[in-house]
Each structure stands twice: as structure tokens, then as C-alpha cells.
Scaffold this active site. Structure first.
Site, PDB file in Angstrom:
ATOM      1  N   LEU A  17      11.131  18.107  -2.688  1.00 39.39           N
ATOM      2  CA  LEU A  17      12.403  17.682  -2.112  1.00 39.39           C
ATOM      3  C   LEU A  17      13.545  18.537  -2.640  1.00 39.39           C
ATOM      4  O   LEU A  17      13.449  19.123  -3.722  1.00 39.39           O
ATOM      5  CB  LEU A  17      12.660  16.207  -2.427  1.00 39.39           C
ATOM      6  CG  LEU A  17      11.636  15.223  -1.861  1.00 39.39           C
ATOM      7  CD1 LEU A  17      11.945  13.811  -2.313  1.00 39.39           C
ATOM      8  CD2 LEU A  17      11.585  15.311  -0.342  1.00 39.39           C
ATOM      9  N   CYS A  18      14.626  18.565  -1.885  1.00 38.69           N
ATOM     10  CA  CYS A  18      15.830  19.313  -2.227  1.00 38.69           C
ATOM     11  C   CYS A  18      16.250  19.011  -3.656  1.00 38.69           C
ATOM     12  O   CYS A  18      16.253  17.844  -4.051  1.00 38.69           O
ATOM     13  CB  CYS A  18      16.939  18.920  -1.249  1.00 38.69           C
ATOM     14  SG  CYS A  18      18.505  19.744  -1.519  1.00 38.69           S
ATOM     15  N   PRO A  19      16.537  20.007  -4.433  1.00 40.06           N
ATOM     16  CA  PRO A  19      16.664  21.439  -4.158  1.00 40.06           C
ATOM     17  C   PRO A  19      15.429  22.248  -4.537  1.00 40.06           C
ATOM     18  O   PRO A  19      15.484  23.472  -4.616  1.00 40.06           O
ATOM     19  CB  PRO A  19      17.838  21.835  -5.052  1.00 40.06           C
ATOM     20  CG  PRO A  19      17.609  21.026  -6.288  1.00 40.06           C
ATOM     21  CD  PRO A  19      17.082  19.691  -5.766  1.00 40.06           C
ATOM     22  N   ASP A  44      10.481  19.454   3.606  1.00 38.34           N
ATOM     23  CA  ASP A  44      11.723  18.755   3.306  1.00 38.34           C
ATOM     24  C   ASP A  44      12.730  19.060   4.416  1.00 38.34           C
ATOM     25  O   ASP A  44      13.030  20.224   4.665  1.00 38.34           O
ATOM     26  CB  ASP A  44      12.267  19.209   1.951  1.00 38.34           C
ATOM     27  CG  ASP A  44      13.590  18.556   1.593  1.00 38.34           C
ATOM     28  OD1 ASP A  44      13.929  17.513   2.196  1.00 38.34           O
ATOM     29  OD2 ASP A  44      14.284  19.076   0.714  1.00 38.34           O
TER      30      ASP A  44
END
Length: 88
Positions: A17-19, A44
Site C-alpha cells: 500500500l501507498c507509499p 494499490d
């Protein structure tokens, strides 16, 4: 004619997931020569924004994203994309 000093690299960022997809990309391309072709697999949804933005900020050429077939979706139902960039 291809430049023998360039390389190709595939990066698997599925499930991150981000980042984290961009952080993995940044780490893995360190030391690669200009012109190297990099492919990133990520599911993502934020990567659709983050990877092109990273390329723009870092001076790389963002070549686009390709949505992969639905049967490759994660258990959460997120469709993966294949991103392609050329290092600048």
C-alpha cells in the site's frame, strides 16, 4: 540497435500500500543506467497517481499503465496494473 549499458528490471509491488510501491521502485532503480526499462506490478489504487508523479519528479519517462486481466486480481478484488517507465 540497443544500448548494451541499459538494463531491464521487473518489480513486484503487489499487496503493498501507498507509499510502499514507490519506495520499492526508488530503492530498486538506484544505480541503474539512464535508458533502463522498468516494469512495476502493483495493485494499490494510489499507484495510478503515485508512480507517474514519481517519474515526473525524478526525471524518468512514464510510458503508461496496463490493467491486467480480472483473474489476476488479489483476494481483496483489487485489479493489478503493469506500469512501464524508462529511467532518465
Amino acid at each position: 540497435m540497443t544500448d548494451r549499458s541499459t538494463q531491464t528490471l521487473d518489480i513486484d509491488a503487489l499487496g503493498l500500500l501507498c507509499p510502499l510501491p514507490v519506495l520499492r521502485l526508488r530503492k530498486r532503480i538506484q544505480g541503474l543506467p539512464t535508458g533502463s526499462v522498468v516494469t512495476v506490478l502493483a495493485d494499490d489504487p494510489a499507484a495510478l497517481i503515485d508512480i507517474p508523479h514519481f517519474c515526473h519528479e525524478a526525471g524518468h519517462s512514464y510510458e503508461g499503465a496496463e490493467e491486467l486481466p480480472p483473474e489476476t486480481a488479489s483476494s481483496e478484488g483489487k485489479a493489478p496494473y503493469r506500469y512501464r517507465l524508462v529511467l532518465g
